[in-house]
Write a protein that holds these residues in place. Structure first.
Motif, PDB file in Angstrom:
ATOM      1  N   SER A 116      39.979 -60.374  19.033  1.00 47.61           N
ATOM      2  CA  SER A 116      41.352 -60.560  18.567  1.00 47.61           C
ATOM      3  C   SER A 116      41.529 -61.825  17.742  1.00 47.61           C
ATOM      4  N   ALA A 117      40.894 -62.920  18.159  1.00 46.92           N
ATOM      5  CA  ALA A 117      41.132 -64.211  17.511  1.00 46.92           C
ATOM      6  C   ALA A 117      40.330 -64.413  16.238  1.00 46.92           C
ATOM      7  N   ASP A 118      39.214 -63.690  16.108  1.00 46.34           N
ATOM      8  CA  ASP A 118      38.318 -64.010  14.988  1.00 46.34           C
ATOM      9  C   ASP A 118      37.827 -62.778  14.234  1.00 46.34           C
ATOM     10  N   LEU A 119      38.589 -61.692  14.283  1.00 44.09           N
ATOM     11  CA  LEU A 119      38.125 -60.473  13.620  1.00 44.09           C
ATOM     12  C   LEU A 119      37.980 -60.654  12.116  1.00 44.09           C
ATOM     13  N   GLU A 120      38.845 -61.495  11.505  1.00 48.97           N
ATOM     14  CA  GLU A 120      38.741 -61.725  10.060  1.00 48.97           C
ATOM     15  C   GLU A 120      37.406 -62.361   9.683  1.00 48.97           C
ATOM     16  N   ASP A 121      36.949 -63.303  10.506  1.00 50.46           N
ATOM     17  CA  ASP A 121      35.654 -63.926  10.250  1.00 50.46           C
ATOM     18  C   ASP A 121      34.527 -62.907  10.351  1.00 50.46           C
ATOM     19  N   ALA A 122      34.632 -62.010  11.317  1.00 47.27           N
ATOM     20  CA  ALA A 122      33.603 -60.998  11.506  1.00 47.27           C
ATOM     21  C   ALA A 122      33.566 -60.025  10.325  1.00 47.27           C
ATOM     22  N   VAL A 123      34.732 -59.594   9.866  1.00 49.27           N
ATOM     23  CA  VAL A 123      34.792 -58.686   8.720  1.00 49.27           C
ATOM     24  C   VAL A 123      34.231 -59.372   7.475  1.00 49.27           C
ATOM     25  N   ALA A 124      34.578 -60.629   7.286  1.00 51.38           N
ATOM     26  CA  ALA A 124      34.079 -61.374   6.121  1.00 51.38           C
ATOM     27  C   ALA A 124      32.562 -61.488   6.144  1.00 51.38           C
ATOM     28  N   ALA A 125      31.995 -61.624   7.338  1.00 51.46           N
ATOM     29  CA  ALA A 125      30.542 -61.769   7.461  1.00 51.46           C
ATOM     30  C   ALA A 125      29.814 -60.449   7.270  1.00 51.46           C
ATOM     31  N   GLY A 126      30.516 -59.325   7.506  1.00 51.20           N
ATOM     32  CA  GLY A 126      29.893 -58.022   7.320  1.00 51.20           C
ATOM     33  C   GLY A 126      29.837 -57.141   8.551  1.00 51.20           C
ATOM     34  N   ALA A 127      30.556 -57.497   9.620  1.00 51.82           N
ATOM     35  CA  ALA A 127      30.538 -56.684  10.839  1.00 51.82           C
ATOM     36  C   ALA A 127      30.963 -55.251  10.552  1.00 51.82           C
ATOM     37  N   THR A 128      30.324 -54.313  11.250  1.00 55.40           N
ATOM     38  CA  THR A 128      30.692 -52.906  11.114  1.00 55.40           C
ATOM     39  C   THR A 128      31.683 -52.476  12.188  1.00 55.40           C
ATOM     40  N   HIS A 129      31.726 -53.206  13.275  1.00 51.69           N
ATOM     41  CA  HIS A 129      32.623 -52.886  14.395  1.00 51.69           C
ATOM     42  C   HIS A 129      33.269 -54.169  14.917  1.00 51.69           C
ATOM     43  N   VAL A 130      34.576 -54.120  15.169  1.00 45.38           N
ATOM     44  CA  VAL A 130      35.275 -55.243  15.798  1.00 45.38           C
ATOM     45  C   VAL A 130      35.859 -54.761  17.122  1.00 45.38           C
ATOM     46  N   ARG A 131      35.820 -55.630  18.133  1.00 43.28           N
ATOM     47  CA  ARG A 131      36.248 -55.295  19.485  1.00 43.28           C
ATOM     48  C   ARG A 131      37.550 -56.045  19.782  1.00 43.28           C
ATOM     49  N   VAL A 132      38.657 -55.341  19.785  1.00 41.38           N
ATOM     50  CA  VAL A 132      39.971 -55.978  19.894  1.00 41.38           C
ATOM     51  C   VAL A 132      40.679 -55.506  21.155  1.00 41.38           C
ATOM     52  N   GLY A 133      41.080 -56.462  21.993  1.00 39.74           N
ATOM     53  CA  GLY A 133      41.785 -56.126  23.216  1.00 39.74           C
ATOM     54  C   GLY A 133      43.219 -56.593  23.216  1.00 39.74           C
ATOM     55  N   SER A 134      43.434 -57.898  23.450  1.00 36.71           N
ATOM     56  CA  SER A 134      44.791 -58.415  23.663  1.00 36.71           C
ATOM     57  C   SER A 134      45.699 -58.225  22.455  1.00 36.71           C
ATOM     58  N   ALA A 135      45.171 -58.247  21.244  1.00 33.17           N
ATOM     59  CA  ALA A 135      46.018 -58.075  20.068  1.00 33.17           C
ATOM     60  C   ALA A 135      46.639 -56.679  20.018  1.00 33.17           C
ATOM     61  N   VAL A 136      45.990 -55.721  20.670  1.00 33.41           N
ATOM     62  CA  VAL A 136      46.540 -54.361  20.732  1.00 33.41           C
ATOM     63  C   VAL A 136      47.320 -54.137  22.021  1.00 33.41           C
ATOM     64  N   LEU A 137      46.759 -54.578  23.141  1.00 35.68           N
ATOM     65  CA  LEU A 137      47.321 -54.223  24.445  1.00 35.68           C
ATOM     66  C   LEU A 137      48.210 -55.287  25.060  1.00 35.68           C
ATOM     67  N   GLY A 138      48.169 -56.513  24.518  1.00 35.18           N
ATOM     68  CA  GLY A 138      48.962 -57.578  25.090  1.00 35.18           C
ATOM     69  C   GLY A 138      48.138 -58.449  26.007  1.00 35.18           C
ATOM     70  N   VAL A 139      48.761 -59.478  26.570  1.00 36.92           N
ATOM     71  CA  VAL A 139      48.063 -60.393  27.470  1.00 36.92           C
ATOM     72  C   VAL A 139      47.647 -59.652  28.716  1.00 36.92           C
ATOM     73  N   ARG A 140      46.391 -59.803  29.077  1.00 34.30           N
ATOM     74  CA  ARG A 140      45.855 -59.011  30.180  1.00 34.30           C
ATOM     75  C   ARG A 140      46.401 -59.469  31.533  1.00 34.30           C
ATOM     76  N   PRO A 141      46.687 -58.507  32.426  1.00 23.89           N
ATOM     77  CA  PRO A 141      47.030 -58.897  33.798  1.00 23.89           C
ATOM     78  C   PRO A 141      45.821 -59.511  34.483  1.00 23.89           C
ATOM     79  N   ARG A 142      46.073 -60.319  35.461  1.00 16.52           N
ATOM     80  CA  ARG A 142      44.960 -60.949  36.191  1.00 16.52           C
ATOM     81  C   ARG A 142      44.231 -59.902  36.998  1.00 16.52           C
ATOM     82  N   LEU A 143      42.905 -60.045  37.031  1.00 14.98           N
ATOM     83  CA  LEU A 143      42.116 -59.147  37.876  1.00 14.98           C
ATOM     84  C   LEU A 143      42.240 -59.562  39.331  1.00 14.98           C
ATOM     85  N   GLY A 144      42.311 -58.564  40.197  1.00 18.21           N
ATOM     86  CA  GLY A 144      42.415 -58.883  41.602  1.00 18.21           C
ATOM     87  C   GLY A 144      41.086 -59.250  42.205  1.00 18.21           C
TER      88      GLY A 144
END
Length: 239
Positions: free
Chosen positions: A211-239
């Motif tokens: 989520s925080a650095d996907l632009e850097d990854a795309v600029a470098a040439g990444a084929t896949h980016v793994r995005v969690g909180s930017a799509v789903l929101g702040v994660r609940p705490r794990l029990g």
């Protein structure tokens, strides 16, 4: 549910805009970058909404959460990615639902995955996790093999029944020479990926950027980016 669907649709649209803008800035086509939504800690109902919104790739990092979720969503047209550190005693379960494992970092894990894949009658694509802060020949504490161990692991994957080397994965390191320098880290990963493809041409996936650095990854040439909180929101705490 309607409110949650609206929230996820809005967040997903913003992430899509970020990826599209990053591709344009890098002179790349949008279809060159695959979005993997990391759904860890979130319920199967969110996965269903994401599928309705057009998401086709989802990721999990804990088998105890992923296995029941994947079973509940087995009717959806999804590709499941396992992105967390993987212990050999979880391999038999993971092989039942994962299409790709992003965290291969040692030959013992290759052996376990191969045996489980053969037993399940499945073929599994595997990414080698590269730790850019690992010492030569070692595995980092958070998982990942040092860059000089990549080719040997790729050879092991290529030789293993039921498996294949699909490419590389990394997480921007918190220590070492690339700490705080995600663009440089991802550019280094691309150099390693070029060497890997020379030996294994089909290993062309590069999974980098969150989520925080996907632009850097795309600029470098990444084929896949793994995005969690930017799509789903702040994660609940794990029990």
């Amino acid at each position: 549910m309607t409110e949650r669907r609206t929230e996820l649709a809005d967040r997903l649209a913003r992430v899509e805009e970020r990826i599209s803008a990053a591709c344009e800035a890098a002179g790349r086509k949008r279809e060159e970058v695959t979005l993997i939504v990391v759904t860890k800690t979130y319920p199967a109902s969110d996965v269903r909404i994401l599928a309705e919104l057009g998401v086709r790739h989802v990721a999990e990092n804990r088998d105890q959460d992923a296995a029941p979720k994947a079973a509940e969503c087995a009717d959806l047209p999804l590709t499941w990615h396992f992105v967390g550190q993987l212990q050999t005693n979880k391999v038999r379960s993971v092989v039942n639902y994962a299409d790709l494992v992003h965290s291969v970092d040692r030959e013992r894990l290759v052996d376990a995955l191969s045996a489980a894949a053969v037993r399940a009658g499945r073929r599994l694509d595997c990414l080698i996790q590269v730790a850019l802060d690992a010492e030569s020949g070692s595995v980092a504490g958070r998982g990942g093999v040092s860059p000089d161990g990549v080719l040997a692991l790729a050879d092991a994957l290529a030789a293993a029944e039921g498996l294949g080397p699909a490419g590389l994965m990394t997480v921007a390191p918190l220590a070492g020479p690339y700490a705080g320098r995600p663009r440089a880290a991802f550019e280094r990963l691309m150099e390693i990926a070029t060497d890997l493809r020379a030996a294994h041409p089909a290993a062309n996936m590069v999974s980098a950027g969150m989520s925080a650095d996907l632009e850097d990854a795309v600029a470098a040439g990444a084929t896949h980016v793994r995005v969690g909180s930017a799509v789903l929101g702040v994660r609940p705490r794990l029990g």
